[in-house]
Design a protein around this motif. Structure first.
Motif, PDB file in Angstrom:
ATOM      1  N   GLU A 109       5.651   1.891  30.603  1.00 54.28           N
ATOM      2  CA  GLU A 109       6.766   2.937  31.370  1.00 54.28           C
ATOM      3  C   GLU A 109       8.065   2.008  32.111  1.00 54.28           C
ATOM      4  O   GLU A 109       9.014   2.562  32.167  1.00 54.28           O
ATOM      5  N   ARG A 110       7.695   0.651  32.403  1.00 56.64           N
ATOM      6  CA  ARG A 110       8.895   0.177  32.918  1.00 56.64           C
ATOM      7  C   ARG A 110       9.788  -0.413  31.795  1.00 56.64           C
ATOM      8  O   ARG A 110      11.079  -0.204  32.042  1.00 56.64           O
ATOM      9  N   VAL A 111       9.268  -0.821  30.680  1.00 57.83           N
ATOM     10  CA  VAL A 111       9.963  -1.165  29.420  1.00 57.83           C
ATOM     11  C   VAL A 111      10.975  -0.083  29.118  1.00 57.83           C
ATOM     12  O   VAL A 111      12.123  -0.188  28.753  1.00 57.83           O
ATOM     13  N   LEU A 112      10.301   1.194  28.925  1.00 61.22           N
ATOM     14  CA  LEU A 112      10.978   2.339  28.257  1.00 61.22           C
ATOM     15  C   LEU A 112      12.120   2.878  29.344  1.00 61.22           C
ATOM     16  O   LEU A 112      13.236   3.184  29.035  1.00 61.22           O
ATOM     17  N   ALA A 113      11.918   2.581  30.632  1.00 62.81           N
ATOM     18  CA  ALA A 113      12.837   2.815  31.705  1.00 62.81           C
ATOM     19  C   ALA A 113      14.085   2.120  31.485  1.00 62.81           C
ATOM     20  O   ALA A 113      15.217   2.114  31.527  1.00 62.81           O
ATOM     21  N   LEU A 114      13.754   0.822  31.174  1.00 62.91           N
ATOM     22  CA  LEU A 114      14.816  -0.644  31.164  1.00 62.91           C
ATOM     23  C   LEU A 114      15.535  -0.102  29.702  1.00 62.91           C
ATOM     24  O   LEU A 114      16.966  -0.288  29.861  1.00 62.91           O
ATOM     25  N   ALA A 115      14.890   0.330  28.842  1.00 64.58           N
ATOM     26  CA  ALA A 115      15.656   0.414  27.527  1.00 64.58           C
ATOM     27  C   ALA A 115      16.546   1.657  27.642  1.00 64.58           C
ATOM     28  O   ALA A 115      17.848   1.758  27.054  1.00 64.58           O
ATOM     29  N   ASN A 116      15.878   2.658  28.205  1.00 62.62           N
ATOM     30  CA  ASN A 116      16.773   3.691  28.433  1.00 62.62           C
ATOM     31  C   ASN A 116      18.010   3.748  29.443  1.00 62.62           C
ATOM     32  O   ASN A 116      19.051   4.304  29.162  1.00 62.62           O
ATOM     33  N   HIS A 117      17.869   2.717  30.166  1.00 65.21           N
ATOM     34  CA  HIS A 117      18.995   2.583  31.118  1.00 65.21           C
ATOM     35  C   HIS A 117      20.013   1.802  30.403  1.00 65.21           C
ATOM     36  O   HIS A 117      21.292   2.165  30.749  1.00 65.21           O
ATOM     37  N   PHE A 118      19.821   0.994  29.505  1.00 65.80           N
ATOM     38  CA  PHE A 118      20.876   0.244  28.522  1.00 65.80           C
ATOM     39  C   PHE A 118      21.042   1.075  27.350  1.00 65.80           C
ATOM     40  O   PHE A 118      21.773   0.654  26.326  1.00 65.80           O
ATOM     41  N   ARG A 119      20.383   2.251  27.079  1.00 62.79           N
ATOM     42  CA  ARG A 119      20.665   3.086  25.970  1.00 62.79           C
ATOM     43  C   ARG A 119      20.317   2.542  24.643  1.00 62.79           C
ATOM     44  O   ARG A 119      21.064   2.586  23.808  1.00 62.79           O
ATOM     45  N   VAL A 120      19.301   1.819  24.648  1.00 64.25           N
ATOM     46  CA  VAL A 120      18.993   1.305  23.426  1.00 64.25           C
ATOM     47  C   VAL A 120      17.689   2.169  23.023  1.00 64.25           C
ATOM     48  O   VAL A 120      16.613   2.421  23.785  1.00 64.25           O
ATOM     49  N   PRO A 121      17.663   2.567  21.835  1.00 59.61           N
ATOM     50  CA  PRO A 121      16.474   3.513  21.244  1.00 59.61           C
ATOM     51  C   PRO A 121      15.236   2.552  21.480  1.00 59.61           C
ATOM     52  O   PRO A 121      15.231   1.175  20.819  1.00 59.61           O
ATOM     53  N   ALA A 122      13.997   2.964  21.730  1.00 59.50           N
ATOM     54  CA  ALA A 122      12.873   2.277  21.919  1.00 59.50           C
ATOM     55  C   ALA A 122      11.810   3.038  21.278  1.00 59.50           C
ATOM     56  O   ALA A 122      11.707   4.328  21.339  1.00 59.50           O
ATOM     57  N   ALA A 123      11.139   2.472  20.764  1.00 67.24           N
ATOM     58  CA  ALA A 123       9.605   2.873  19.978  1.00 67.24           C
ATOM     59  C   ALA A 123       8.458   2.160  20.906  1.00 67.24           C
ATOM     60  O   ALA A 123       8.706   1.014  21.302  1.00 67.24           O
TER      61      ALA A 123
END
Length: 308
Positions: free
Chosen positions: A201-215
């Motif tokens: 959850e923390r990693v996805l929040a970080l990726a979302n903050h920097f607008r990097v698509p995450a899987a």
């Protein structure tokens, strides 16, 4: 050119083994080990170093004994206790703040640039690789991550290669932020535990903050199938494509001991699962504008059935 980064909420989730396997599946790729605090991609890619460079960052105080009058002002002001009674600077204690140089009335303190580590360009069986080694107790790992990523991109451009695979650092700190900025996509590797879910959850929040698509994928899924299923559901709720489950296999440890990629051991259940995740990643890179991939239908229980 695309750059894909593998990250996780903590170390030991299997990032490096996955990156090495992806590199073998990709065929033509530039590898980048951005986990500079604990670099280990070189252990499974058998690199032959062709370039070695110093990593210079920050400053370190050094007292000139010819000019020093031992007035003691630098020792009084140094809050890190880095200057001993003989007025020598202890390198492991010096934080490079420069207060000693500022207060010295004799200008006896030199404030020199500091060599914090080395970075390399190597050839591997899977393609060229940029990696680094940070010195003991040295800082500025975020800056070194930025450097190795920049050199990997330069290398890919010069050799006209279309894909960079980056083994990212664990956690959500400065080195991770430096490793995902401007990347085309990231893969968060999670373990099927409660802490693994929170890490994801923390990693996805970080990726979302920097607008990097995450899987997301779950490694060692069969150790706790229900936990793996909950992580997959949580990823989908958060809009992150879930790319698959990877079962636990002692072959992973054996490959690390042998210094080889998992793919070199032929088609096994764990290799087929990694291949499926890799196919999902390729699709994600093609559609990374919105990350709108359809989630896979398999579940941890499916792996139980396959093994039976």
């Amino acid at each position: 050119m695309k750059e894909f980064v593998v990250i996780s909420g903590k170390g030991g989730t299997g990032k490096t083994s996955l990156v090495a396997a992806f590199a073998a599946l990709a065929g033509k790729v530039v590898l980048c080990d951005a986990d500079v605090d604990a670099a280990d991609l070189h252990l499974v890619t058998r690199p032959r170093i062709v370039e070695t460079h110093d990593f210079v960052s920050g400053h370190e105080a050094k007292i000139d004994p010819e000019r020093c009058t031992q007035c003691g002002l630098c020792r009084q002001r140094c809050r890190f206790g880095a200057i001993d009674e003989a007025f020598r600077v202890e390198p492991l204690l010096c934080e490079g703040c420069g207060v000693c140089a500022h207060v010295c009335p004799e200008r006896a303190v030199k404030f020199l640039e500091k060599t914090c580590g080395v970075w390399y360009v190597s050839n591997t069986v899977y393609g060229p690789m940029v990696h680094a080694r940070l010195g003991i107790a040295e800082e500025n790992s975020g800056k070194l991550v930025t450097l190795v990523r920049r050199e990997a991109r330069r290398l890919a451009e010069s050799r006209r290669m279309d894909l960079i695979l980056t083994d990212g650092p664990p956690g959500v700190g400065c080195p991770v932020i430096a490793s995902i900025g401007n990347a085309d996509a990231v893969l968060a590797v999670a373990e099927p535990t409660v802490s693994g879910r929170h890490d994801m959850e923390r990693v996805l929040a970080l990726a979302n903050h920097f607008r990097v698509p995450a899987a997301v994928c779950v490694n060692k899924c069969d150790l706790h199938p229900q936990g793996a299923h909950e992580i997959a559901e949580e990823a989908r709720k958060r809009g992150a494509p879930f790319l698959g489950f990877i079962p636990f296999d002692p072959l992973v440890t054996r490959s690390q001991v042998d210094g080889r990629s998992l793919v070199e051991y032929g088609e096994t259940l764990v290799v087929r699962s990694i291949q499926k995740v890799w196919e999902g990643l390729q699709a994600l890179l093609e559609e990374n504008a919105d990350g709108a991939l359809e989630p896979f239908e398999d579940t941890p229980m499916a792996w139980d059935r396959a093994q039976a």
